[in-house]
Design a protein around this motif. Structure first.
Motif, PDB file in Angstrom:
ATOM      1  N   LYS A  66       3.530   6.036  -2.655  1.00 23.24           N
ATOM      2  CA  LYS A  66       4.743   6.778  -3.003  1.00 23.24           C
ATOM      3  C   LYS A  66       4.959   6.815  -4.515  1.00 23.24           C
ATOM      4  O   LYS A  66       5.426   7.818  -5.051  1.00 23.24           O
ATOM      5  CB  LYS A  66       5.959   6.162  -2.307  1.00 23.24           C
ATOM      6  CG  LYS A  66       5.996   6.432  -0.815  1.00 23.24           C
ATOM      7  CD  LYS A  66       7.220   5.818  -0.187  1.00 23.24           C
ATOM      8  CE  LYS A  66       7.289   6.117   1.292  1.00 23.24           C
ATOM      9  NZ  LYS A  66       8.440   5.459   1.931  1.00 23.24           N
ATOM     10  N   LYS A  95       0.815  -1.213   0.000  1.00 29.86           N
ATOM     11  CA  LYS A  95       0.000   0.000   0.000  1.00 29.86           C
ATOM     12  C   LYS A  95       0.854   1.271   0.000  1.00 29.86           C
ATOM     13  O   LYS A  95       0.632   2.176  -0.799  1.00 29.86           O
ATOM     14  CB  LYS A  95      -0.953  -0.003   1.208  1.00 29.86           C
ATOM     15  CG  LYS A  95      -1.889  -1.187   1.253  1.00 29.86           C
ATOM     16  CD  LYS A  95      -2.843  -1.138   2.436  1.00 29.86           C
ATOM     17  CE  LYS A  95      -2.185  -1.031   3.789  1.00 29.86           C
ATOM     18  NZ  LYS A  95      -1.452  -2.245   4.199  1.00 29.86           N
ATOM     19  N   THR A  96       1.841   1.338   0.889  1.00 26.54           N
ATOM     20  CA  THR A  96       2.691   2.525   0.981  1.00 26.54           C
ATOM     21  C   THR A  96       3.538   2.697  -0.275  1.00 26.54           C
ATOM     22  O   THR A  96       3.700   3.813  -0.776  1.00 26.54           O
ATOM     23  CB  THR A  96       3.584   2.453   2.240  1.00 26.54           C
ATOM     24  OG1 THR A  96       2.729   2.453   3.401  1.00 26.54           O
ATOM     25  CG2 THR A  96       4.538   3.631   2.318  1.00 26.54           C
ATOM     26  N   THR A  97       4.062   1.598  -0.804  1.00 25.73           N
ATOM     27  CA  THR A  97       4.840   1.655  -2.047  1.00 25.73           C
ATOM     28  C   THR A  97       3.974   2.210  -3.172  1.00 25.73           C
ATOM     29  O   THR A  97       4.412   3.057  -3.965  1.00 25.73           O
ATOM     30  CB  THR A  97       5.371   0.252  -2.416  1.00 25.73           C
ATOM     31  OG1 THR A  97       6.178  -0.220  -1.336  1.00 25.73           O
ATOM     32  CG2 THR A  97       6.188   0.287  -3.692  1.00 25.73           C
ATOM     33  N   ALA A 106       3.111  11.257   5.700  1.00 30.97           N
ATOM     34  CA  ALA A 106       3.685   9.914   5.801  1.00 30.97           C
ATOM     35  C   ALA A 106       3.270   9.260   7.116  1.00 30.97           C
ATOM     36  O   ALA A 106       2.825   9.933   8.049  1.00 30.97           O
ATOM     37  CB  ALA A 106       5.202   9.994   5.693  1.00 30.97           C
ATOM     38  N   GLN A 107       3.479   7.941   7.193  1.00 30.55           N
ATOM     39  CA  GLN A 107       3.202   7.215   8.444  1.00 30.55           C
ATOM     40  C   GLN A 107       4.051   7.762   9.568  1.00 30.55           C
ATOM     41  O   GLN A 107       3.603   7.928  10.680  1.00 30.55           O
ATOM     42  CB  GLN A 107       3.546   5.732   8.265  1.00 30.55           C
ATOM     43  CG  GLN A 107       2.400   4.911   7.773  1.00 30.55           C
ATOM     44  CD  GLN A 107       2.730   3.434   7.829  1.00 30.55           C
ATOM     45  OE1 GLN A 107       2.949   2.898   8.909  1.00 30.55           O
ATOM     46  NE2 GLN A 107       2.766   2.794   6.677  1.00 30.55           N
ATOM     47  N   ASP A 163      -0.951   8.433   4.677  1.00 26.71           N
ATOM     48  CA  ASP A 163      -0.548   7.038   4.889  1.00 26.71           C
ATOM     49  C   ASP A 163      -0.816   6.663   6.338  1.00 26.71           C
ATOM     50  O   ASP A 163      -0.067   7.031   7.235  1.00 26.71           O
ATOM     51  CB  ASP A 163       0.936   6.865   4.538  1.00 26.71           C
ATOM     52  CG  ASP A 163       1.352   5.401   4.459  1.00 26.71           C
ATOM     53  OD1 ASP A 163       0.569   4.533   4.895  1.00 26.71           O
ATOM     54  OD2 ASP A 163       2.466   5.131   3.985  1.00 26.71           O
ATOM     55  N   GLU A 164      -1.899   5.962   6.560  1.00 26.65           N
ATOM     56  CA  GLU A 164      -2.354   5.549   7.894  1.00 26.65           C
ATOM     57  C   GLU A 164      -2.356   6.731   8.867  1.00 26.65           C
ATOM     58  O   GLU A 164      -1.676   6.725   9.891  1.00 26.65           O
ATOM     59  CB  GLU A 164      -1.501   4.383   8.410  1.00 26.65           C
ATOM     60  CG  GLU A 164      -1.606   3.188   7.467  1.00 26.65           C
ATOM     61  CD  GLU A 164      -1.180   1.879   8.090  1.00 26.65           C
ATOM     62  OE1 GLU A 164      -1.398   1.697   9.285  1.00 26.65           O
ATOM     63  OE2 GLU A 164      -0.649   1.033   7.343  1.00 26.65           O
TER      64      GLU A 164
END
Length: 195
Positions: free
Chosen positions: A25, A20-22, A50-51, A125-126
């Motif tokens: 980004k 998910k994060t990839t 960002a997280q 992100d979260e």
């Protein structure tokens, strides 16, 4: 293939480590695609949260805020204190060091900065991880009144419900599928955590 229109509210769900994060980004150009291409519209102004918002900075809240916006171009310099107050930072807190802020305070500060930078796309992100109640309420209030595009990864069922997504993507076993968000609560139990 996915097309995200202005005003869409896209939520990405799935287990940890599913990419998910990839994907986020890559989507916003912080990482090069392995294959394919991504295009960002000319008028898109992205605010990326960002997280991990932690940074070992000895700047104060006030210094960090001023450095992040075009403070010298502001006609009304007192506006920064008005905005900080809207995000629950008292005037007395302006000298507090960024490195000493809680995750919730750092999130609130980033959102305050985004509001001054006229961002029209928020990529989160979260965003509700490790947040205090005050920060959760602040972020949900900002998103409720935000007219632009929101792209968020979340495991927080309440957060997802409150931002009322137009699309939900589930990442699972190397595949991505669009799920109808009204069915999420029934079908995606493992993707969510309770507050």
């Amino acid at each position: 293939t996915i097309h995200i229109n202005y005003g869409d509210r896209l939520v990405i769900i799935g287990n940890n480590g599913s990419g998910k994060t990839t994907f986020l980004k890559t989507l916003i150009g912080k990482q090069k695609p392995i294959s394919g291409e991504q295009k960002i519209g000319n008028g898109v102004r992205i605010g990326y949260l960002a997280q991990d918002t932690k940074a070992q900075m000895e700047k104060s809240i006030e210094e960090y805020f001023k450095d992040s916006i075009q403070y010298e171009k502001l006609e009304d310099k007192s506006l920064i204190y008005t905005v900080l107050k809207q995000f629950n930072f008292d005037y007395e807190e302006r000298t507090k060091k960024y490195s000493m802020l809680s995750p919730g305070e750092r999130t609130r500060l980033k959102l305050a900065i985004f509001s001054m930078q006229d961002k029209n796309t928020l990529v989160l992100d979260e965003p509700t991880n490790h947040l205090d109640i005050e920060a959760l309420e602040a972020i949900e209030e900002v998103l409720k009144n935000f007219k632009g595009t929101v792209i968020a990864i979340s495991h927080d069922r309440e957060f997802v419900k409150n931002i009322d997504p137009t699309k939900v993507l589930r990442f699972e076993n190397g595949r991505v599928e669009e799920v109808y968000h009204k069915k999420i609560e029934r079908d995606a139990g493992d993707d969510f955590e309770e507050r």
